[in-house]
Design an enzyme around this catalytic site. Sequence first.
Site, PDB file in Angstrom:
ATOM      1  N   GLU A 301      41.972  25.810  34.512  1.00  0.00           N
ATOM      2  CA  GLU A 301      40.976  26.542  33.711  1.00  0.00           C
ATOM      3  C   GLU A 301      39.709  26.715  34.523  1.00  0.00           C
ATOM      4  OE1 GLU A 301      39.760  24.999  29.909  1.00  0.00           O
ATOM      5  OE2 GLU A 301      41.742  24.186  29.493  1.00  0.00           O
ATOM      6  N   GLU A 355      37.468  34.278  21.356  1.00  0.00           N
ATOM      7  CA  GLU A 355      38.082  33.633  20.180  1.00  0.00           C
ATOM      8  C   GLU A 355      37.008  33.349  19.142  1.00  0.00           C
ATOM      9  OE1 GLU A 355      41.134  30.579  21.401  1.00  0.00           O
ATOM     10  OE2 GLU A 355      40.331  31.101  23.377  1.00  0.00           O
ATOM     11  N   LYS A 358      36.259  29.685  17.335  1.00  0.00           N
ATOM     12  CA  LYS A 358      35.939  28.473  18.081  1.00  0.00           C
ATOM     13  C   LYS A 358      34.566  27.967  17.650  1.00  0.00           C
ATOM     14  CE  LYS A 358      37.386  27.457  22.066  1.00  0.00           C
ATOM     15  NZ  LYS A 358      37.650  27.301  23.528  1.00  0.00           N
ATOM     16  N   GLU A 364      31.011  29.535  23.517  1.00  0.00           N
ATOM     17  CA  GLU A 364      32.404  29.125  23.322  1.00  0.00           C
ATOM     18  C   GLU A 364      33.268  30.274  22.804  1.00  0.00           C
ATOM     19  OE1 GLU A 364      34.126  26.286  23.967  1.00  0.00           O
ATOM     20  OE2 GLU A 364      32.359  25.566  25.027  1.00  0.00           O
TER      21      GLU A 364
END
Length: 491
Positions: A301, A355, A358, A364
Amino acid sequence: MPPSSLKKSIYTLALLYYWELNFSLLARIMEKHQLQFTSAVTLVLLQAQAILLLALAMAYGAEGTIGVNYGTIANNLPPPRQVAKFLLDSTVINRVRLFDADPVMLEAFAHTGIAITATIPNDEIPRLTNLSFAEQWIKDNILPWIGSTNIIRILVGNEVLSTGSKIIIGNLVPAMQALHTALVKESLDHRIQVSTPHSLAILSTSTPPSTGKFRQGYDTYVLKPLLSFLRATDSPFMVNPYPFFGCSTDTLDFALFRPNPGVFDENTGLNYTNMLDAQLDAVFSGMKRLGYGDVDVVIAETGWPSAGDTGRAGVDPESAATYNARLMQHIVSGIGTPLMPNRTFETYIFALFNEDMKPGPVSERHFGLFEPDLRPVYDIGVLRPTGANVPFRNPAAPEYPKISRKLWCLPRMGAKDEDLQRNIDYVCGLGLDCRPIQAAGRCFLPNTVRAHAAYAMNLYYQATGGHDYNCNFRQTGAITDTDPSYGGCKY
């Protein structure tokens, strides 16, 4: 290696494609992103560099080093089949890391050839040490897709050492060994690797990079046996380096691969011009210190958000495009790092999508390369020519509206601590923000399994849409309309 004439042809075609495409895009980028001319040109040039390097990478067969993390903590994502088709037809991304082994996802990537990495949640690790359970897991989750989906790796948990769970940490390597044995039984051990990704919290020392050292206790009792297993099975050591989380306003250029004085390591006489190299070499130094400098390193990641909280430096589309484009250029260039020269790194950008469910800071929810409607947040050259005309989304647009919730998910009365600990491990293993219940976190006290489980279970419940079934947790969860928040601990 292709002949020099072929390399020149590939490069020339990429260059012609770039100028034909991007002069027409320049005005559109300025309009959609509300950027000044110089900023728009910067984005276009970054895209040009990425396209040209990817063209050369494809010529040399290095395209496969680029992957993406496919997270699903959102309520507005397209169906997995549509996502798989989009990646196959419209992008150069041919590796995908999943955060579970959902059969719907594995089926979606069938017959695409895209290399898939599946993940086993942290809470399953203790049971995986039982060989019968590991064999059954392979039969249930891998064998049905082995003839159609290109599964190349199984990750046992995610950032396990950061959970602080002695049971899970102690069972990590035995679980990986049992899973590998199960793969051997099915004659899949040469096709599917077993590994586990780590955060940089495994390091006790990282500056300068040559002094990199793993945390005492974990180094000899967990990481050394883990590295031995990885070497024996020809599998990589996987890490999650994020320069974004390690930088400040003063070190922003260093983190973004922009011109900077660099950081000099007096022990080696090497100068570091970017933070990612420094982070990777600190990990390498820790591995070498234990005698495992020959084990391959994979970046599981890394990424950069395109939006964030007010006052946070470097959270904008231009910074995100700069980091990810130059990241791609760097890893396919073959330059390597100062301590690991002449290497390419298999790398998974975080993340495929923004997203919207989140929790945590605004950033985030903005690590994605694409919006849920498959429009790029910014373009760094991963779109193929057939998909390059997908319109840009305005990154300044407001976030998706959040529904105000008046229900919370808490542990059921009588639930056993061991079951609640598994709930904590499962939720935190998904990558949700469990820092508030870690030491010094605002919800760390009271330091009990039940209190920490309450925060973690509700975190998952809210992040996945607040449906009743999201609070089941194998019948250990219960929904309440009483706000459990207290003091500075907000649920």
